[in-house]
Design a protein around this motif. Structure first.
Motif, PDB file in Angstrom:
ATOM      1  N   VAL A 155       8.574  14.176   3.942  1.00 14.46           N
ATOM      2  CA  VAL A 155       7.663  12.982   4.203  1.00 14.46           C
ATOM      3  C   VAL A 155       7.950  11.608   4.163  1.00 14.46           C
ATOM      4  O   VAL A 155       8.384  11.304   2.972  1.00 14.46           O
ATOM      5  CB  VAL A 155       6.300  13.181   3.208  1.00 14.46           C
ATOM      6  N   SER A 156       8.112  10.957   5.120  1.00 14.82           N
ATOM      7  CA  SER A 156       8.428   9.629   4.996  1.00 14.82           C
ATOM      8  C   SER A 156       7.347   8.667   5.170  1.00 14.82           C
ATOM      9  O   SER A 156       7.679   7.188   4.773  1.00 14.82           O
ATOM     10  CB  SER A 156       9.510   9.259   5.989  1.00 14.82           C
ATOM     11  N   GLU A 157       6.280   9.028   5.537  1.00 11.64           N
ATOM     12  CA  GLU A 157       5.014   7.930   5.784  1.00 11.64           C
ATOM     13  C   GLU A 157       3.753   8.810   5.683  1.00 11.64           C
ATOM     14  O   GLU A 157       3.685   9.679   6.521  1.00 11.64           O
ATOM     15  CB  GLU A 157       5.071   7.050   6.837  1.00 11.64           C
ATOM     16  N   TYR A 158       2.779   8.523   4.607  1.00 12.94           N
ATOM     17  CA  TYR A 158       1.556   9.258   4.818  1.00 12.94           C
ATOM     18  C   TYR A 158       0.727   8.471   3.864  1.00 12.94           C
ATOM     19  O   TYR A 158       1.075   8.134   2.708  1.00 12.94           O
ATOM     20  CB  TYR A 158       1.586  10.474   4.345  1.00 12.94           C
ATOM     21  N   PRO A 159      -0.325   8.008   4.518  1.00 13.72           N
ATOM     22  CA  PRO A 159      -0.967   7.944   5.554  1.00 13.72           C
ATOM     23  C   PRO A 159      -0.213   7.025   6.558  1.00 13.72           C
ATOM     24  O   PRO A 159       0.387   6.035   6.024  1.00 13.72           O
ATOM     25  CB  PRO A 159      -2.551   7.583   5.601  1.00 13.72           C
ATOM     26  N   ILE A 160      -0.082   7.192   7.707  1.00 17.54           N
ATOM     27  CA  ILE A 160       0.651   6.502   8.702  1.00 17.54           C
ATOM     28  C   ILE A 160      -0.452   5.282   9.182  1.00 17.54           C
ATOM     29  O   ILE A 160      -1.538   5.120   9.318  1.00 17.54           O
ATOM     30  CB  ILE A 160       0.906   7.131   9.974  1.00 17.54           C
ATOM     31  N   LYS A 161       0.183   4.034   9.014  1.00 17.86           N
ATOM     32  CA  LYS A 161      -0.434   2.563   9.239  1.00 17.86           C
ATOM     33  C   LYS A 161      -0.370   2.519  10.839  1.00 17.86           C
ATOM     34  O   LYS A 161       0.627   2.352  11.239  1.00 17.86           O
ATOM     35  CB  LYS A 161       0.269   1.562   8.289  1.00 17.86           C
ATOM     36  N   MET A 162      -1.554   2.194  11.089  1.00 21.33           N
ATOM     37  CA  MET A 162      -1.572   1.678  12.597  1.00 21.33           C
ATOM     38  C   MET A 162      -1.350   0.366  12.941  1.00 21.33           C
ATOM     39  O   MET A 162      -1.658  -0.603  12.016  1.00 21.33           O
ATOM     40  CB  MET A 162      -2.977   2.316  13.187  1.00 21.33           C
ATOM     41  N   ILE A 163      -1.458  -0.169  14.227  1.00 20.89           N
ATOM     42  CA  ILE A 163      -1.145  -1.521  14.466  1.00 20.89           C
ATOM     43  C   ILE A 163      -2.183  -2.290  14.053  1.00 20.89           C
ATOM     44  O   ILE A 163      -2.381  -3.411  13.672  1.00 20.89           O
ATOM     45  CB  ILE A 163      -0.777  -1.583  16.075  1.00 20.89           C
ATOM     46  N   GLN A 204      -2.123  12.469  10.372  1.00 19.34           N
ATOM     47  CA  GLN A 204      -0.598  12.765  10.859  1.00 19.34           C
ATOM     48  C   GLN A 204       0.336  12.350   9.691  1.00 19.34           C
ATOM     49  O   GLN A 204      -0.031  11.502   8.969  1.00 19.34           O
ATOM     50  CB  GLN A 204      -0.396  11.447  12.024  1.00 19.34           C
ATOM     51  N   VAL A 205       1.382  12.880   9.624  1.00 19.03           N
ATOM     52  CA  VAL A 205       2.224  12.609   8.538  1.00 19.03           C
ATOM     53  C   VAL A 205       3.616  12.526   9.495  1.00 19.03           C
ATOM     54  O   VAL A 205       4.126  13.260  10.291  1.00 19.03           O
ATOM     55  CB  VAL A 205       2.544  14.122   7.788  1.00 19.03           C
ATOM     56  N   PHE A 220      -0.557  14.382   1.037  1.00 18.23           N
ATOM     57  CA  PHE A 220       0.865  14.423   1.052  1.00 18.23           C
ATOM     58  C   PHE A 220       1.456  13.121   0.401  1.00 18.23           C
ATOM     59  O   PHE A 220       0.590  12.258   0.468  1.00 18.23           O
ATOM     60  CB  PHE A 220       1.472  14.360   2.427  1.00 18.23           C
ATOM     61  N   LYS A 221       2.569  12.981  -0.194  1.00 14.39           N
ATOM     62  CA  LYS A 221       3.420  11.814  -0.888  1.00 14.39           C
ATOM     63  C   LYS A 221       4.514  11.659  -0.245  1.00 14.39           C
ATOM     64  O   LYS A 221       5.073  12.715   0.337  1.00 14.39           O
ATOM     65  CB  LYS A 221       3.471  12.099  -2.360  1.00 14.39           C
ATOM     66  N   ILE A 222       5.027  10.608  -0.125  1.00 14.11           N
ATOM     67  CA  ILE A 222       6.447  10.345   0.246  1.00 14.11           C
ATOM     68  C   ILE A 222       7.291  10.789  -0.579  1.00 14.11           C
ATOM     69  O   ILE A 222       7.121  10.907  -1.752  1.00 14.11           O
ATOM     70  CB  ILE A 222       6.526   8.658   0.286  1.00 14.11           C
ATOM     71  N   GLY A 223       8.281  11.652  -0.069  1.00 11.61           N
ATOM     72  CA  GLY A 223       9.290  12.360  -0.621  1.00 11.61           C
ATOM     73  C   GLY A 223       8.975  13.893  -0.826  1.00 11.61           C
ATOM     74  O   GLY A 223       9.916  14.457  -1.145  1.00 11.61           O
ATOM     75  N   ASP A 224       7.555  14.345  -0.472  1.00  9.07           N
ATOM     76  CA  ASP A 224       7.458  15.727  -0.571  1.00  9.07           C
ATOM     77  C   ASP A 224       8.222  16.338   0.445  1.00  9.07           C
ATOM     78  O   ASP A 224       8.422  15.855   1.560  1.00  9.07           O
ATOM     79  CB  ASP A 224       5.923  15.989  -0.240  1.00  9.07           C
TER      80      ASP A 224
END
Length: 80
Positions: A20-28, A36-37, A3-7
């Protein structure tokens, strides 16, 4: 699936078109969650909503394939 942001995606079970607003999701801890997307969409009452979904729950919308299938009326119906 990549996935890409904007898909534009939808749940395989149906529902609204989401972006799609974030992928990959950055963890703490700095790691990346590629299972996850994060998506955003407007609810029925026009409120911006967001949530995360497992990649297997989503499918990308193929604009070119949709346009070529059936007729432009089908495409217009899908868009609106």
């Amino acid at each position: 699936m990549d996935f890409k942001i904007g898909d534009v995606v939808v749940l395989k079970s149906g529902g609204p078109k989401m972006t799609v607003s974030e992928y990959p999701i950055k963890m703490i801890d700095g790691s990346e969650n590629r299972a996850q997307v994060q998506c955003k969409w407007f609810s029925d009452n026009n409120h911006l909503t967001h949530s995360s979904f497992h990649i297997d729950e989503l499918e990308k919308q193929n604009w070119r394939k949709l346009w070529k299938s059936n007729s432009y009326l089908h495409w217009l119906y899908w868009w609106f």
